[in-house]
Write an enzyme that holds these catalytic residues in place. Structure first.
Site, PDB file in Angstrom:
ATOM      1  N   CYS A 112      45.536  35.565  37.345  1.00  0.00           N
ATOM      2  CA  CYS A 112      43.928  36.663  37.722  1.00  0.00           C
ATOM      3  C   CYS A 112      42.800  37.541  36.898  1.00  0.00           C
ATOM      4  O   CYS A 112      42.630  36.842  35.979  1.00  0.00           O
ATOM      5  CB  CYS A 112      45.114  37.084  39.110  1.00  0.00           C
ATOM      6  SG  CYS A 112      43.779  38.526  40.137  1.00  0.00           S
ATOM      7  N   HIS A 229      48.628  33.765  42.663  1.00  0.00           N
ATOM      8  CA  HIS A 229      49.161  34.802  41.439  1.00  0.00           C
ATOM      9  C   HIS A 229      50.582  34.039  42.184  1.00  0.00           C
ATOM     10  O   HIS A 229      51.310  34.266  43.312  1.00  0.00           O
ATOM     11  CB  HIS A 229      49.441  36.384  42.591  1.00  0.00           C
ATOM     12  CG  HIS A 229      48.794  36.917  41.950  1.00  0.00           C
ATOM     13  ND1 HIS A 229      48.895  38.220  41.434  1.00  0.00           N
ATOM     14  CD2 HIS A 229      47.502  37.300  42.441  1.00  0.00           C
ATOM     15  CE1 HIS A 229      47.672  38.669  40.693  1.00  0.00           C
ATOM     16  NE2 HIS A 229      46.609  38.278  42.022  1.00  0.00           N
ATOM     17  N   GLU A 231      53.502  34.568  40.725  1.00  0.00           N
ATOM     18  CA  GLU A 231      54.542  35.668  40.612  1.00  0.00           C
ATOM     19  C   GLU A 231      55.521  36.517  42.552  1.00  0.00           C
ATOM     20  O   GLU A 231      56.075  36.498  41.978  1.00  0.00           O
ATOM     21  CB  GLU A 231      54.903  36.318  39.843  1.00  0.00           C
ATOM     22  CG  GLU A 231      53.738  37.416  39.800  1.00  0.00           C
ATOM     23  CD  GLU A 231      52.054  37.436  40.091  1.00  0.00           C
ATOM     24  OE1 GLU A 231      50.985  37.836  40.375  1.00  0.00           O
ATOM     25  OE2 GLU A 231      52.166  35.961  39.507  1.00  0.00           O
TER      26      GLU A 231
END
Length: 256
Positions: A112, A229, A231
């Protein structure tokens, strides 16, 4: 509430590490933290608690990568996203070391805002423009690997559509025609946005990115960037573990 839960986790033990059939390596990750980073602790949690890796925090004013073997630039709003996203962070002292590290073949990943910083630093080609609808977008999307010739994607089924969150206002990937053709000729496109069935369509493109591009790598295949993302999709607690496929691929393929 989420961060309160994270703070209750105990030091890592064998039972906290995700079981996997893929043989993974142990390595040392460096997560760079800029003023305005807000996904650094999410990344550290996944790498340490779920993947069982060593992680060091690298402050943006540092000049020491502390022996990290893989550098990650996390998401967030570095320096408030003033000027252009990533334009100020690109000049942080730590980036001198990251650029030198990458030039020597070191692995660097930008997620990002980290992807935006890598394009501003010239480590990846193209640019991230304002979303086509001029709005901040925060929702789950699907993306599909476009190459198996990268340690990011090598272990992911090329037909698998990964459900991964996005959260950005400037995720619209753009490159001029020559750069775009070069990316395709050199097999540098990592992911494209798709629908749940894996179809790459205009409707599945959340931000207007050129040819649905969600992520790319450099020609040397050691610098990687994408907007979604992983994560945030790597723990059973959030009922989505699709993002683990990316981390598992990295750790099964990397040679240090």
């Amino acid at each position: 509430m989420f961060f309160m839960i994270l703070n209750e986790y105990r030091p890592i033990s064998p039972i906290t590490i995700r079981p996997t059939a893929i043989k993974i390596m142990l390595m040392k990750f460096g997560v760079v933290i800029f003023p305005g980073s807000n996904c650094d602790e999410d990344l550290i949690y996944v790498l340490e608690k779920i993947m069982g890796q060593e992680v060091v925090r690298l402050w943006h004013k540092d000049h020491d990568l502390q022996g990290a073997e893989f550098i990650v630039l996390p998401g967030g709003f570095s320096f408030g996203d003033y000027l252009r996203s990533g334009a100020i962070a690109r000049f942080s002292p730590i980036m001198q070391e990251v650029i030198r590290f990458a030039a020597n073949g070191g692995y660097v990943l930008g997620i990002c805002n980290g992807f935006q910083i890598l394009t501003e630093a010239g480590l990846l080609e193209g640019a991230l423009l304002h979303n086509e609808n001029r709005k901040f977008i925060c929702r789950n999307i699907y993306m599909k690997p476009q190459t198996s010739n990268s340690l990011i994607t090598a272990q992911i089924d090329p037909q698998r559509a990964l459900k991964i969150p996005i959260a950005h206002g400037e995720g619209n990937y753009f490159a001029d025609p020559e750069v775009l053709q070069s990316l395709k000729d050199n097999d540098q496109i990592l992911f494209r946005y798709c629908d749940e069935s894996g179809n790459i369509t205009p409707e599945s493109n959340p931000n207007g990115s050129l040819e649905n591009i969600a992520g790319i790598c450099n020609k040397e295949r050691n610098v990687f960037g994408f907007m979604p993302h992983p994560e945030r999709a790597a723990d059973a607690l959030v009922a989505n573990e699709d993002g683990l496929a990316i981390f598992e691929s990295i750790l099964s393929m990397v040679k240090v």
